[in-house]
Write an enzyme that holds these catalytic residues in place. Sequence first.
Site: not given
Ligand code: E4P
Length: 224
Positions: A84
């Site tokens: 990522k």
């Molecule tokens: C995506 O890959 C992120 O890990 C995640 O969906 C972030 O979500 P949040 O806004 O609930 O922290």
Amino acid sequence: MELFLDTANIEEVRQGVKLGVVSGVTTNPSLAARAGTPSFRDLVLEVCRLVPGPVSVEVTALDAGGMVRQARELAGWAPNVVVKIPVTAAGLEAISTVSKEGIKVNCTLCFSVNQCLLAARAGAAYVSPFVGRLDDTGHDGMAVVRDTVEIFRRYNIATKVIAASIRHPLHVVAAAKAGADIATVPFKVLMQMLHHPLTDIGLSRFLEDWKAAGLEFELPVGGH
Ligand code: E4P
């Protein structure tokens, strides 16, 4: 639409995978911190062992060189690691470098269609528009998913769209209707998708009737 689990909690991963509905996992530094593990590497290895598909693991460097080094390291941990990388200028540079080396990237923290398009052009295998966080600011998060999907289809862009920052079951339905390839959902949302009070009521009524009639389920001796 595929379902990924958005968690770094081993027990949640184990339970989600056992249901047979989860085909990948996404983590981020906050989720990893919440998992309270002494070793980030061990945590990732265990998740990768449990999950029958891609596991997104995020870099923490902010410069392109650091991101590239971390991406190469992470990609060597397990064959199903997807790295990522955030959608910054340094991130795009790192994505274009490592994707040419065959490393799969999930471009994260996307909040606009243009960011998704740039990530795809840099070579990301996945883009993650954050729906819930956009909704929190009064914008229509799912519109970014819908428009990105439409544009990727029109130009035959193979990058997959992951609807991320999912907060509730209606987000999942909307992501599917918007054409997202994947929705990555917290474990709590996965359970909310499953449970329905009428299922519970219906099940207990069936069993009450069955018992009241004195019926028994006869299995053949030595059966499976
Ligand atoms: C995506 O890959 C992120 O890990 C995640 O969906 C972030 O979500 P949040 O806004 O609930 O922290």
